[in-house]
Design a protein around this motif. Structure first.
Motif, PDB file in Angstrom:
ATOM      1  N   PHE A 163       0.837  -1.201   0.000  1.00 29.21           N
ATOM      2  CA  PHE A 163       0.000   0.000   0.000  1.00 29.21           C
ATOM      3  C   PHE A 163       0.879   1.262   0.000  1.00 29.21           C
ATOM      4  CE2 PHE A 163      -2.287   3.317   2.322  1.00 29.21           C
ATOM      5  CZ  PHE A 163      -3.504   3.342   1.666  1.00 29.21           C
ATOM      6  N   PHE A 164       1.887   1.309   0.867  1.00 31.57           N
ATOM      7  CA  PHE A 164       2.771   2.474   0.960  1.00 31.57           C
ATOM      8  C   PHE A 164       3.561   2.673  -0.334  1.00 31.57           C
ATOM      9  CE2 PHE A 164       7.052   4.042   2.134  1.00 31.57           C
ATOM     10  CZ  PHE A 164       6.698   5.333   2.503  1.00 31.57           C
ATOM     11  N   HIS A 165       4.103   1.591  -0.875  1.00 36.81           N
ATOM     12  CA  HIS A 165       4.876   1.705  -2.115  1.00 36.81           C
ATOM     13  C   HIS A 165       3.993   2.111  -3.288  1.00 36.81           C
ATOM     14  CE1 HIS A 165       8.595  -0.862  -0.818  1.00 36.81           C
ATOM     15  NE2 HIS A 165       8.461   0.263  -0.146  1.00 36.81           N
ATOM     16  N   SER A 166       2.754   1.663  -3.327  1.00 37.10           N
ATOM     17  CA  SER A 166       1.869   2.037  -4.432  1.00 37.10           C
ATOM     18  C   SER A 166       1.588   3.538  -4.426  1.00 37.10           C
ATOM     19  CB  SER A 166       0.560   1.251  -4.349  1.00 37.10           C
ATOM     20  OG  SER A 166      -0.211   1.653  -3.223  1.00 37.10           O
ATOM     21  N   ILE A 167       1.462   4.136  -3.226  1.00 39.53           N
ATOM     22  CA  ILE A 167       1.255   5.594  -3.136  1.00 39.53           C
ATOM     23  C   ILE A 167       2.453   6.332  -3.710  1.00 39.53           C
ATOM     24  CG2 ILE A 167       0.976   7.522  -1.539  1.00 39.53           C
ATOM     25  CD1 ILE A 167      -0.625   5.696   0.270  1.00 39.53           C
ATOM     26  N   LEU A 168       3.662   5.902  -3.310  1.00 38.60           N
ATOM     27  CA  LEU A 168       4.862   6.548  -3.827  1.00 38.60           C
ATOM     28  C   LEU A 168       5.021   6.315  -5.327  1.00 38.60           C
ATOM     29  CD1 LEU A 168       7.416   5.655  -0.990  1.00 38.60           C
ATOM     30  CD2 LEU A 168       6.037   7.724  -1.239  1.00 38.60           C
ATOM     31  N   LEU A 169       4.722   5.108  -5.778  1.00 41.84           N
ATOM     32  CA  LEU A 169       4.905   4.776  -7.186  1.00 41.84           C
ATOM     33  C   LEU A 169       3.938   5.521  -8.095  1.00 41.84           C
ATOM     34  CD1 LEU A 169       5.429   0.916  -6.831  1.00 41.84           C
ATOM     35  CD2 LEU A 169       7.127   2.576  -7.596  1.00 41.84           C
ATOM     36  N   PHE A 170       2.802   5.945  -7.569  1.00 42.18           N
ATOM     37  CA  PHE A 170       1.852   6.682  -8.413  1.00 42.18           C
ATOM     38  C   PHE A 170       2.037   8.190  -8.295  1.00 42.18           C
ATOM     39  CE2 PHE A 170      -2.164   8.903  -9.049  1.00 42.18           C
ATOM     40  CZ  PHE A 170      -2.478   8.508 -10.341  1.00 42.18           C
ATOM     41  N   PHE A 171       2.038   8.695  -7.071  1.00 39.69           N
ATOM     42  CA  PHE A 171       1.975  10.148  -6.905  1.00 39.69           C
ATOM     43  C   PHE A 171       3.319  10.841  -7.171  1.00 39.69           C
ATOM     44  CE2 PHE A 171      -1.754   8.774  -4.492  1.00 39.69           C
ATOM     45  CZ  PHE A 171      -2.711   9.628  -5.018  1.00 39.69           C
ATOM     46  N   LEU A 172       4.450  10.196  -6.909  1.00 42.08           N
ATOM     47  CA  LEU A 172       5.732  10.816  -7.242  1.00 42.08           C
ATOM     48  C   LEU A 172       5.913  10.965  -8.752  1.00 42.08           C
ATOM     49  CD1 LEU A 172       8.225   9.317  -4.612  1.00 42.08           C
ATOM     50  CD2 LEU A 172       7.148  11.569  -4.640  1.00 42.08           C
ATOM     51  N   PRO A 173       5.700   9.915  -9.551  1.00 46.39           N
ATOM     52  CA  PRO A 173       5.757  10.116 -11.014  1.00 46.39           C
ATOM     53  C   PRO A 173       4.675  11.072 -11.511  1.00 46.39           C
ATOM     54  CG  PRO A 173       5.991   7.804 -10.485  1.00 46.39           C
ATOM     55  CD  PRO A 173       5.597   8.492  -9.213  1.00 46.39           C
ATOM     56  N   PHE A 174       3.501  11.054 -10.867  1.00 48.95           N
ATOM     57  CA  PHE A 174       2.423  11.954 -11.278  1.00 48.95           C
ATOM     58  C   PHE A 174       2.851  13.418 -11.143  1.00 48.95           C
ATOM     59  CE2 PHE A 174      -1.399  14.442 -10.408  1.00 48.95           C
ATOM     60  CZ  PHE A 174      -2.219  14.061 -11.470  1.00 48.95           C
ATOM     61  N   GLY A 175       3.502  13.731 -10.019  1.00 43.51           N
ATOM     62  CA  GLY A 175       3.963  15.105  -9.843  1.00 43.51           C
ATOM     63  C   GLY A 175       5.161  15.432 -10.712  1.00 43.51           C
ATOM     64  N   ALA A 176       6.054  14.444 -10.900  1.00 44.05           N
ATOM     65  CA  ALA A 176       7.263  14.702 -11.673  1.00 44.05           C
ATOM     66  C   ALA A 176       6.970  14.901 -13.153  1.00 44.05           C
ATOM     67  CB  ALA A 176       8.249  13.547 -11.484  1.00 44.05           C
ATOM     68  N   ALA A 177       6.016  14.175 -13.696  1.00 49.25           N
ATOM     69  CA  ALA A 177       5.740  14.230 -15.140  1.00 49.25           C
ATOM     70  C   ALA A 177       4.608  15.179 -15.485  1.00 49.25           C
ATOM     71  CB  ALA A 177       5.407  12.823 -15.649  1.00 49.25           C
ATOM     72  N   ALA A 178       4.058  15.892 -14.481  1.00 43.96           N
ATOM     73  CA  ALA A 178       2.879  16.731 -14.743  1.00 43.96           C
ATOM     74  C   ALA A 178       3.187  17.838 -15.747  1.00 43.96           C
ATOM     75  CB  ALA A 178       2.362  17.312 -13.436  1.00 43.96           C
ATOM     76  N   ASP A 179       4.252  18.588 -15.541  1.00 43.84           N
ATOM     77  CA  ASP A 179       4.598  19.711 -16.420  1.00 43.84           C
ATOM     78  C   ASP A 179       5.984  19.520 -17.031  1.00 43.84           C
ATOM     79  OD1 ASP A 179       2.196  21.169 -15.888  1.00 43.84           O
ATOM     80  OD2 ASP A 179       3.033  21.654 -13.911  1.00 43.84           O
ATOM     81  N   LEU A 180       6.362  18.272 -17.234  1.00 44.43           N
ATOM     82  CA  LEU A 180       7.683  17.970 -17.761  1.00 44.43           C
ATOM     83  C   LEU A 180       7.759  18.322 -19.247  1.00 44.43           C
ATOM     84  CD1 LEU A 180      10.487  16.687 -17.290  1.00 44.43           C
ATOM     85  CD2 LEU A 180       9.460  14.486 -17.923  1.00 44.43           C
ATOM     86  N   VAL A 181       8.812  19.047 -19.633  1.00 46.50           N
ATOM     87  CA  VAL A 181       9.037  19.430 -21.031  1.00 46.50           C
ATOM     88  C   VAL A 181      10.172  18.576 -21.575  1.00 46.50           C
ATOM     89  CG1 VAL A 181       9.633  21.285 -22.616  1.00 46.50           C
ATOM     90  CG2 VAL A 181       8.276  21.780 -20.570  1.00 46.50           C
ATOM     91  N   LEU A 182       9.924  17.912 -22.714  1.00 52.61           N
ATOM     92  CA  LEU A 182      10.909  17.029 -23.326  1.00 52.61           C
ATOM     93  C   LEU A 182      11.939  17.836 -24.102  1.00 52.61           C
ATOM     94  CD1 LEU A 182       8.530  14.215 -24.572  1.00 52.61           C
ATOM     95  CD2 LEU A 182       9.819  14.329 -22.445  1.00 52.61           C
ATOM     96  N   PRO A 183      13.071  17.277 -24.465  1.00 49.91           N
ATOM     97  CA  PRO A 183      14.107  17.999 -25.220  1.00 49.91           C
ATOM     98  C   PRO A 183      13.614  18.568 -26.546  1.00 49.91           C
ATOM     99  CG  PRO A 183      15.019  16.006 -24.283  1.00 49.91           C
ATOM    100  CD  PRO A 183      13.548  15.961 -24.034  1.00 49.91           C
ATOM    101  N   ASP A 184      12.606  17.935 -27.154  1.00 52.43           N
ATOM    102  CA  ASP A 184      12.094  18.429 -28.429  1.00 52.43           C
ATOM    103  C   ASP A 184      11.055  19.536 -28.244  1.00 52.43           C
ATOM    104  OD1 ASP A 184      10.055  16.990 -27.379  1.00 52.43           O
ATOM    105  OD2 ASP A 184       9.857  15.570 -29.051  1.00 52.43           O
ATOM    106  N   GLY A 185      10.851  19.992 -27.008  1.00 53.54           N
ATOM    107  CA  GLY A 185       9.928  21.075 -26.742  1.00 53.54           C
ATOM    108  C   GLY A 185       8.515  20.653 -26.464  1.00 53.54           C
ATOM    109  N   LYS A 186       8.219  19.389 -26.589  1.00 52.31           N
ATOM    110  CA  LYS A 186       6.865  18.902 -26.333  1.00 52.31           C
ATOM    111  C   LYS A 186       6.690  18.591 -24.849  1.00 52.31           C
ATOM    112  CE  LYS A 186       6.262  16.809 -30.893  1.00 52.31           C
ATOM    113  NZ  LYS A 186       5.959  15.567 -31.640  1.00 52.31           N
ATOM    114  N   MET A 187       5.429  18.606 -24.414  1.00 56.13           N
ATOM    115  CA  MET A 187       5.123  18.277 -23.029  1.00 56.13           C
ATOM    116  C   MET A 187       5.072  16.756 -22.857  1.00 56.13           C
ATOM    117  SD  MET A 187       4.847  21.181 -21.552  1.00 56.13           S
ATOM    118  CE  MET A 187       4.095  20.729 -20.006  1.00 56.13           C
ATOM    119  N   ALA A 188       5.574  16.293 -21.727  1.00 56.68           N
ATOM    120  CA  ALA A 188       5.507  14.859 -21.423  1.00 56.68           C
ATOM    121  C   ALA A 188       4.063  14.497 -21.096  1.00 56.68           C
ATOM    122  CB  ALA A 188       6.419  14.513 -20.252  1.00 56.68           C
ATOM    123  N   GLY A 189       3.472  13.631 -21.868  1.00 56.98           N
ATOM    124  CA  GLY A 189       2.077  13.258 -21.669  1.00 56.98           C
ATOM    125  C   GLY A 189       1.918  11.951 -20.921  1.00 56.98           C
TER     126      GLY A 189
END
Length: 533
Positions: free
Chosen positions: A418-444
């Motif tokens: 349960f604890f690991h599932s929270i970290l595995l979902f919400f940490l990537p969710f926050g990290a990839a929310a507004d991530l900009v790729l090298p080609d200028g596109k947003m990480a979807g």
């Protein structure tokens, strides 16, 4: 015979059985007389003899002496039969033997045999030394240190059984030995109550041992007495049942099996132990001079009794530890895998949309996380063999079921997953929310899904790696191969980073499920799914 060759013709054989406790053969001697020759247990043969009282008295004295010395005794007797008596008996026996439908029509074979085995003349006794195998005393001593209760079920006389008990260190001089005897139900029950009263007068630290003879045991195994007998036996460190039949051996095992929260193991080397071996949870057969009947009926086969020590204290303990780790990790990694999907449903309006690539779902338990746990289930080892044998008390971990129980399942499997599932979902969710790729596109969504999947495989594999106590070349290989397999899979699916969805676009059409466009921010993608639903 005395340097002269003589010929005896076997006319009939009366087979041995556990109920009869004897075997007879009828032969025609060189002098043309017919003789019945019988051998068996002394408590069966002596009542059938009509020898002089003085002879019987001397014989009983010899019996006591031989039994005290720990020898195994057989009694020999004979009877001369008249030709007419034998022919009449043999005709009845043949009819009963050849009857196919109703064998009781001519009386049972046992009744027919009993009618000729009477008025015997005592010939003498045979006493042989039944030496213990190498390592038996040390094995029993170590098993008792591991808090295992050892019961001996034997067909020997009481004196012989007690002597063997001392020889194999099952009984000691500092123990209080109680003997249960009696040939009537009331007498047996009275003896049991008397032993219980004596137990109350002893201190709790005092070791007790119980010896029960076969006649008393047959009365004590009745429904209204057997539980009283079991309570007395459970209070003893060692129990010896002597003069027991194969059926009584199985009944004793079933009594413990059905009324105690314990795992029973029965070990024997002969055909008379088969019923006991089959009645126990675990049956062990010793292959030796007694034949292979016990081995064929057992779950495990060993060559000598001393190998039981290694089977239980080494292989048994390691097997429990390996299976416990296997089951804990199996539940943990699937809790983490499934609960990530649960958190994802919160942001998709419980649509049933999956966060994982379909191929990742298929290969997760087959490829990405299967090899490390299988290596643990086969090669895991916390201590060496010598240490396990020198410290038998560590076997108590398995007896107490300390490595896999309800608390361990809830804490290690569910809460950790349960604890690991929270970290595995919400940490990537926050990290990839507004991530900009090298080609200028947003990480979807594709990057988010890849990041969650990669993190899941790495975390569950490293969690198991941290729990491995005995690292081998195989463990190293399967851990790295398991991690590498996911990156190969991700590269094959479209990126070098991990799993992706190719050319995904968010659209809403009739009869089509919503999906996500590449290059759109993750938060916008999740909002688009909610609107589409």
């Amino acid at each position: 015979v005395q340097g002269k060759e003589e010929e005896y013709v076997v006319l009939s054989t009366l087979e041995f059985s556990s109920e009869r406790k004897r075997m007879s053969v009828i032969v025609r001697c060189p002098d043309n007389r017919i003789r019945l020759l019988t051998k068996g247990a002394d408590n069966v043969i002596l009542p059938l003899c009509v020898s002089d009282s003085q002879v019987l008295k001397e014989t009983n004295a010899h019996l006591e002496q031989y039994a005290t010395d720990g020898l195994r005794i057989l009694t020999l007797a004979e009877r001369v039969l008249a030709e007419s008596e034998f022919n009449a008996w043999f005709e009845r026996q043949q009819k009963a033997t050849l009857e196919l439908h109703d064998r009781t029509k001519y009386c049972s074979l046992e009744e027919i045999n009993n009618k000729i085995e009477h008025n015997l003349e005592l010939l003498g006794l045979t006493a042989i030394e039944d030496r213990l195998q190498e390592g038996v005393p040390d094995t029993i001593a170590n098993l008792r240190k591991a808090d295992l209760h050892v019961w001996v079920l034997t067909g020997d006389k009481q004196e012989t059984a007690i002597n063997i008990g001392f020889a194999c260190q099952l009984l000691r001089n500092d123990q209080h030995i109680f003997v249960l005897s009696g040939n009537a139900k009331g007498r047996v029950l009275e003896t049991i109550y008397g032993v219980q009263q004596q137990f109350e007068q002893l201190s709790e630290d005092c070791e007790k041992a119980l010896v029960i003879d076969g006649v008393c045991l047959s009365c004590a195994l009745e429904d209204n007495i057997k539980l009283e007998l079991l309570e007395v036996a459970k209070a003893c460190k060692a129990v010896i049942c002597c003069r027991v039949t194969p059926l009584q051996k199985a009944m004793v095992v079933e009594l413990v099996k059905e009324n105690c929260d314990a795992i029973t193991l029965a070990i024997g080397d002969g055909a008379n132990d088969v019923s006991m071996i089959q009645a126990a949870h675990i049956g062990v057969g010793i292959s030796g001079l007694e034949g292979r009947q016990a081995v064929l009926a057992a779950d495990y086969s060993i060559a000598q009794f001393r190998f039981l020590e290694r089977l239980l204290l080494v292989h048994g303990r390691l097997s429990y530890m390996r299976m416990s780790k296997f089951l804990r990790y199996f539940f943990y990694k699937n809790f983490a895998f499934t609960l990530v999907q649960f958190w994802y449903q919160i942001y998709t309006g419980w649509s049933g949309a999956t966060i994982y690539d379909p191929w990742f779902v298929t290969l997760y338990n087959i490829v990405f996380t299967s090899m490390p746990v299988m290596a643990v289930a086969v090669f895991e080892k916390d201590t060496g063999t010598k240490y396990s044998l020198a410290n038998p008390d560590i076997y108590c971990v398995g007896q107490g079921n300390l490595l896999f129980n309800k608390a361990m399942f809830f804490n290690y499997c569910f809460l950790l997953g349960f604890f690991h599932s929270i970290l595995l979902f919400f940490l990537p969710f926050g990290a990839a929310a507004d991530l900009v790729l090298p080609d200028g596109k947003m990480a979807g969504f594709n990057w988010f899904s890849a990041l969650v999947s990669a993190s899941l495989v790495i975390v569950v594999t490293c969690t198991l790696a941290l729990d491995i106590l005995g690292w081998t070349v195989v463990n190293h290989c399967v851990v790295w191969i398991s991690l590498l397999s996911w990156f190969i899979f991700g590269w094959h699916r479209g990126t070098g980073v991990g799993m992706v969805y190719r050319n995904l676009t968010l659209t809403e059409g009739e009869g089509k499920a919503p999906y996500i466009r590449t290059g759109k921010p993750l938060r916008s993608s999740v909002t688009g799914i909610k609107e589409a639903i």
